[in-house]
Scaffold this motif. Structure first.
Motif, PDB file in Angstrom:
ATOM      1  N   GLN A 205       0.833  -1.207   0.000  1.00 22.18           N
ATOM      2  CA  GLN A 205       0.000   0.000   0.000  1.00 22.18           C
ATOM      3  C   GLN A 205       0.864   1.252   0.000  1.00 22.18           C
ATOM      4  OE1 GLN A 205      -2.422   0.639   3.459  1.00 22.18           O
ATOM      5  NE2 GLN A 205      -3.875   1.915   2.350  1.00 22.18           N
ATOM      6  N   ASN A 206       1.913   1.259   0.818  1.00 23.89           N
ATOM      7  CA  ASN A 206       2.805   2.422   0.862  1.00 23.89           C
ATOM      8  C   ASN A 206       3.483   2.628  -0.488  1.00 23.89           C
ATOM      9  OD1 ASN A 206       2.134   2.825   3.523  1.00 23.89           O
ATOM     10  ND2 ASN A 206       3.999   1.912   4.352  1.00 23.89           N
ATOM     11  N   PHE A 207       3.925   1.521  -1.100  1.00 26.69           N
ATOM     12  CA  PHE A 207       4.558   1.627  -2.408  1.00 26.69           C
ATOM     13  C   PHE A 207       3.569   2.145  -3.440  1.00 26.69           C
ATOM     14  CE2 PHE A 207       5.414  -0.154  -6.607  1.00 26.69           C
ATOM     15  CZ  PHE A 207       6.656   0.421  -6.865  1.00 26.69           C
ATOM     16  N   GLN A 208       2.349   1.614  -3.415  1.00 26.63           N
ATOM     17  CA  GLN A 208       1.353   2.070  -4.375  1.00 26.63           C
ATOM     18  C   GLN A 208       1.025   3.543  -4.171  1.00 26.63           C
ATOM     19  OE1 GLN A 208      -1.792  -0.775  -3.757  1.00 26.63           O
ATOM     20  NE2 GLN A 208      -1.037  -2.154  -5.368  1.00 26.63           N
ATOM     21  N   ALA A 209       0.928   3.983  -2.932  1.00 29.55           N
ATOM     22  CA  ALA A 209       0.658   5.398  -2.653  1.00 29.55           C
ATOM     23  C   ALA A 209       1.824   6.249  -3.153  1.00 29.55           C
ATOM     24  CB  ALA A 209       0.434   5.605  -1.157  1.00 29.55           C
ATOM     25  N   TRP A 210       3.026   5.813  -2.842  1.00 31.52           N
ATOM     26  CA  TRP A 210       4.194   6.570  -3.296  1.00 31.52           C
ATOM     27  C   TRP A 210       4.252   6.569  -4.820  1.00 31.52           C
ATOM     28  CZ3 TRP A 210       8.309   4.888  -6.280  1.00 31.52           C
ATOM     29  CH2 TRP A 210       9.354   5.792  -6.436  1.00 31.52           C
ATOM     30  N   HIS A 211       4.001   5.408  -5.413  1.00 36.37           N
ATOM     31  CA  HIS A 211       4.044   5.280  -6.865  1.00 36.37           C
ATOM     32  C   HIS A 211       2.985   6.173  -7.512  1.00 36.37           C
ATOM     33  CE1 HIS A 211       4.928   3.498 -10.727  1.00 36.37           C
ATOM     34  NE2 HIS A 211       3.638   3.172 -10.888  1.00 36.37           N
ATOM     35  N   SER A 212       1.799   6.196  -6.915  1.00 34.05           N
ATOM     36  CA  SER A 212       0.714   7.021  -7.442  1.00 34.05           C
ATOM     37  C   SER A 212       1.106   8.495  -7.398  1.00 34.05           C
ATOM     38  CB  SER A 212      -0.552   6.775  -6.629  1.00 34.05           C
ATOM     39  OG  SER A 212      -1.586   7.627  -7.036  1.00 34.05           O
ATOM     40  N   ILE A 213       1.630   8.920  -6.260  1.00 36.87           N
ATOM     41  CA  ILE A 213       2.057  10.322  -6.130  1.00 36.87           C
ATOM     42  C   ILE A 213       3.190  10.601  -7.103  1.00 36.87           C
ATOM     43  CG2 ILE A 213       3.175  11.974  -4.567  1.00 36.87           C
ATOM     44  CD1 ILE A 213       1.569  10.617  -2.280  1.00 36.87           C
ATOM     45  N   HIS A 214       4.135   9.680  -7.155  1.00 37.16           N
ATOM     46  CA  HIS A 214       5.281   9.845  -8.063  1.00 37.16           C
ATOM     47  C   HIS A 214       4.810   9.933  -9.511  1.00 37.16           C
ATOM     48  CE1 HIS A 214       8.709   8.563 -10.528  1.00 37.16           C
ATOM     49  NE2 HIS A 214       9.474   9.113  -9.573  1.00 37.16           N
ATOM     50  N   CYS A 215       3.874   9.072  -9.869  1.00 36.05           N
ATOM     51  CA  CYS A 215       3.357   9.083 -11.242  1.00 36.05           C
ATOM     52  C   CYS A 215       2.612  10.377 -11.540  1.00 36.05           C
ATOM     53  CB  CYS A 215       2.430   7.894 -11.481  1.00 36.05           C
ATOM     54  SG  CYS A 215       3.322   6.348 -11.662  1.00 36.05           S
ATOM     55  N   ARG A 216       1.806  10.858 -10.584  1.00 37.05           N
ATOM     56  CA  ARG A 216       1.097  12.123 -10.802  1.00 37.05           C
ATOM     57  C   ARG A 216       2.070  13.272 -10.976  1.00 37.05           C
ATOM     58  NH1 ARG A 216      -2.709  12.151  -5.998  1.00 37.05           N
ATOM     59  NH2 ARG A 216      -2.861   9.919  -5.897  1.00 37.05           N
ATOM     60  N   ILE A 217       3.084  13.292 -10.129  1.00 35.29           N
ATOM     61  CA  ILE A 217       4.075  14.373 -10.241  1.00 35.29           C
ATOM     62  C   ILE A 217       4.806  14.270 -11.579  1.00 35.29           C
ATOM     63  CG2 ILE A 217       6.247  15.247  -9.298  1.00 35.29           C
ATOM     64  CD1 ILE A 217       5.131  14.513  -6.515  1.00 35.29           C
ATOM     65  N   THR A 218       5.207  13.046 -11.916  1.00 37.83           N
ATOM     66  CA  THR A 218       5.921  12.837 -13.176  1.00 37.83           C
ATOM     67  C   THR A 218       5.032  13.223 -14.358  1.00 37.83           C
ATOM     68  OG1 THR A 218       7.180  11.049 -12.182  1.00 37.83           O
ATOM     69  CG2 THR A 218       7.141  11.130 -14.581  1.00 37.83           C
ATOM     70  N   CYS A 219       3.771  12.814 -14.296  1.00 36.84           N
ATOM     71  CA  CYS A 219       2.842  13.145 -15.369  1.00 36.84           C
ATOM     72  C   CYS A 219       2.642  14.656 -15.474  1.00 36.84           C
ATOM     73  CB  CYS A 219       1.508  12.458 -15.151  1.00 36.84           C
ATOM     74  SG  CYS A 219       1.571  10.692 -15.463  1.00 36.84           S
ATOM     75  N   ARG A 220       2.570  15.337 -14.384  1.00 38.76           N
ATOM     76  CA  ARG A 220       2.419  16.796 -14.398  1.00 38.76           C
ATOM     77  C   ARG A 220       3.652  17.446 -15.008  1.00 38.76           C
ATOM     78  NH1 ARG A 220      -2.643  18.536 -12.837  1.00 38.76           N
ATOM     79  NH2 ARG A 220      -3.353  17.414 -11.034  1.00 38.76           N
ATOM     80  N   ILE A 221       4.794  16.938 -14.576  1.00 36.48           N
ATOM     81  CA  ILE A 221       6.032  17.504 -15.133  1.00 36.48           C
ATOM     82  C   ILE A 221       6.079  17.269 -16.640  1.00 36.48           C
ATOM     83  CG2 ILE A 221       8.540  17.258 -15.163  1.00 36.48           C
ATOM     84  CD1 ILE A 221       8.370  16.738 -12.126  1.00 36.48           C
TER      85      ILE A 221
END
Length: 137
Positions: A101-117
Protein backbone atom coordinates in the motif's frame (compact mmCIF):
# COMPACT_ATOMS: atom_id res chain seq x y z
CA UNK A 1 -12.02 -79.63 117.94
CA UNK A 2 -12.92 -77.29 120.60
CA UNK A 3 -15.61 -74.74 120.44
CA UNK A 4 -13.09 -71.98 120.15
CA UNK A 5 -11.47 -73.65 117.23
CA UNK A 6 -14.82 -74.15 115.56
CA UNK A 7 -15.82 -70.53 116.14
CA UNK A 8 -12.45 -69.43 114.97
CA UNK A 9 -12.84 -71.59 111.85
CA UNK A 10 -16.32 -70.12 111.20
CA UNK A 11 -15.07 -66.57 111.68
CA UNK A 12 -12.08 -67.18 109.43
CA UNK A 13 -14.32 -68.76 106.82
CA UNK A 14 -16.69 -65.78 107.03
CA UNK A 15 -13.82 -63.35 106.71
CA UNK A 16 -12.41 -65.40 103.88
CA UNK A 17 -15.83 -65.33 102.11
CA UNK A 18 -16.19 -61.56 102.66
CA UNK A 19 -12.63 -61.11 101.49
CA UNK A 20 -13.35 -63.18 98.39
CA UNK A 21 -16.55 -61.24 97.80
CA UNK A 22 -14.60 -57.99 98.01
CA UNK A 23 -12.03 -59.42 95.59
CA UNK A 24 -14.80 -60.42 93.17
CA UNK A 25 -16.33 -56.95 93.39
CA UNK A 26 -12.93 -55.38 92.88
CA UNK A 27 -12.32 -57.71 89.95
CA UNK A 28 -15.69 -56.81 88.48
CA UNK A 29 -14.88 -53.12 88.83
CA UNK A 30 -11.51 -53.75 87.16
CA UNK A 31 -13.17 -55.70 84.35
CA UNK A 32 -15.73 -52.89 83.86
CA UNK A 33 -12.98 -50.26 83.81
CA UNK A 34 -11.00 -52.20 81.24
CA UNK A 35 -14.14 -52.78 79.16
CA UNK A 36 -14.77 -49.03 79.10
CA UNK A 37 -11.15 -48.37 78.16
CA UNK A 38 -11.46 -50.99 75.38
CA UNK A 39 -14.60 -49.30 74.05
CA UNK A 40 -12.89 -45.88 74.11
CA UNK A 41 -9.82 -47.27 72.32
CA UNK A 42 -12.01 -49.09 69.79
CA UNK A 43 -14.06 -45.94 69.09
CA UNK A 44 -10.88 -43.86 68.74
CA UNK A 45 -9.38 -46.46 66.39
CA UNK A 46 -12.52 -46.52 64.23
CA UNK A 47 -12.63 -42.71 64.13
CA UNK A 48 -8.97 -42.60 63.08
CA UNK A 49 -9.62 -45.22 60.37
CA UNK A 50 -12.45 -43.07 59.04
CA UNK A 51 -10.19 -40.00 59.04
CA UNK A 52 -7.57 -41.96 57.09
CA UNK A 53 -10.18 -43.04 54.54
CA UNK A 54 -11.52 -39.48 54.26
CA UNK A 55 -7.98 -38.16 53.81
CA UNK A 56 -7.30 -40.76 51.10
CA UNK A 57 -10.48 -39.77 49.25
CA UNK A 58 -9.63 -36.09 49.52
CA UNK A 59 -6.09 -36.75 48.33
CA UNK A 60 -7.38 -38.75 45.35
CA UNK A 61 -9.81 -35.95 44.46
CA UNK A 62 -7.08 -33.33 44.70
CA UNK A 63 -4.69 -35.51 42.67
CA UNK A 64 -7.35 -35.83 39.98
CA UNK A 65 -7.91 -32.05 40.07
CA UNK A 66 -4.14 -31.53 39.84
CA UNK A 67 -3.89 -33.91 36.88
CA UNK A 68 -6.79 -32.11 35.20
CA UNK A 69 -5.09 -28.74 35.81
CA UNK A 70 -1.83 -30.05 34.34
CA UNK A 71 -3.73 -31.20 31.24
CA UNK A 72 -5.51 -27.84 31.01
CA UNK A 73 -2.20 -26.02 31.33
CA UNK A 74 -0.70 -28.11 28.52
CA UNK A 75 -3.75 -27.40 26.37
CA UNK A 76 -3.54 -23.66 27.12
CA UNK A 77 0.16 -23.63 26.26
CA UNK A 78 -0.53 -25.39 22.96
CA UNK A 79 -3.30 -22.89 22.13
CA UNK A 80 -0.96 -20.05 23.03
CA UNK A 81 1.79 -21.41 20.79
CA UNK A 82 -0.65 -21.82 17.89
CA UNK A 83 -2.01 -18.31 18.40
CA UNK A 84 1.56 -16.98 18.56
CA UNK A 85 2.30 -18.61 15.20
CA UNK A 86 -0.94 -17.20 13.81
CA UNK A 87 0.00 -13.76 15.11
CA UNK A 88 3.43 -13.99 13.50
CA UNK A 89 1.90 -15.03 10.16
CA UNK A 90 -0.69 -12.25 10.40
CA UNK A 91 2.06 -9.74 11.22
CA UNK A 92 4.07 -10.78 8.15
CA UNK A 93 0.98 -10.50 5.93
CA UNK A 94 0.04 -7.14 7.45
CA UNK A 95 3.54 -5.74 7.00
CA UNK A 96 3.60 -6.98 3.41
CA UNK A 97 0.18 -5.46 2.68
CA UNK A 98 1.22 -2.19 4.34
CA UNK A 99 4.45 -2.10 2.30
CA UNK A 100 2.48 -2.70 -0.93
CA UNK A 101 0.00 0.00 0.00
CA UNK A 102 2.81 2.42 0.86
CA UNK A 103 4.56 1.63 -2.41
CA UNK A 104 1.35 2.07 -4.38
CA UNK A 105 0.66 5.40 -2.65
CA UNK A 106 4.19 6.57 -3.30
CA UNK A 107 4.04 5.28 -6.87
CA UNK A 108 0.71 7.02 -7.44
CA UNK A 109 2.06 10.32 -6.13
CA UNK A 110 5.28 9.84 -8.06
CA UNK A 111 3.36 9.08 -11.24
CA UNK A 112 1.10 12.12 -10.80
CA UNK A 113 4.07 14.37 -10.24
CA UNK A 114 5.92 12.84 -13.18
CA UNK A 115 2.84 13.15 -15.37
CA UNK A 116 2.42 16.80 -14.40
CA UNK A 117 6.03 17.50 -15.13
CA UNK A 118 5.79 15.73 -18.48
CA UNK A 119 2.57 17.56 -19.24
CA UNK A 120 4.09 20.90 -18.32
CA UNK A 121 7.25 20.19 -20.28
CA UNK A 122 5.14 19.10 -23.23
CA UNK A 123 3.10 22.27 -22.96
CA UNK A 124 6.18 24.40 -22.89
CA UNK A 125 7.72 22.58 -25.84
CA UNK A 126 4.58 22.38 -27.94
CA UNK A 127 3.35 25.90 -27.24
CA UNK A 128 6.13 28.35 -27.58
CA UNK A 129 5.55 31.67 -26.02
CA UNK A 130 4.13 34.27 -28.37
CA UNK A 131 5.56 37.06 -26.35
CA UNK A 132 9.10 37.89 -25.56
CA UNK A 133 8.51 37.72 -21.88
CA UNK A 134 10.07 34.76 -20.17
CA UNK A 135 7.79 32.32 -18.52
CA UNK A 136 4.66 33.71 -19.96
CA UNK A 137 2.87 30.46 -20.31
Amino acid sequence: MSKIQIILAIVLTAFFSVSQAKDVTAQQAGVEYHRQEFEKADAEYKANLKEVEDSKKLLEERKKQYDDQVKQLASDRKKTELSKQHLQEATVKYNKAQAIQNFQAWHSIHCRITCRIVYLVDLVISHPCQTDQPHCC
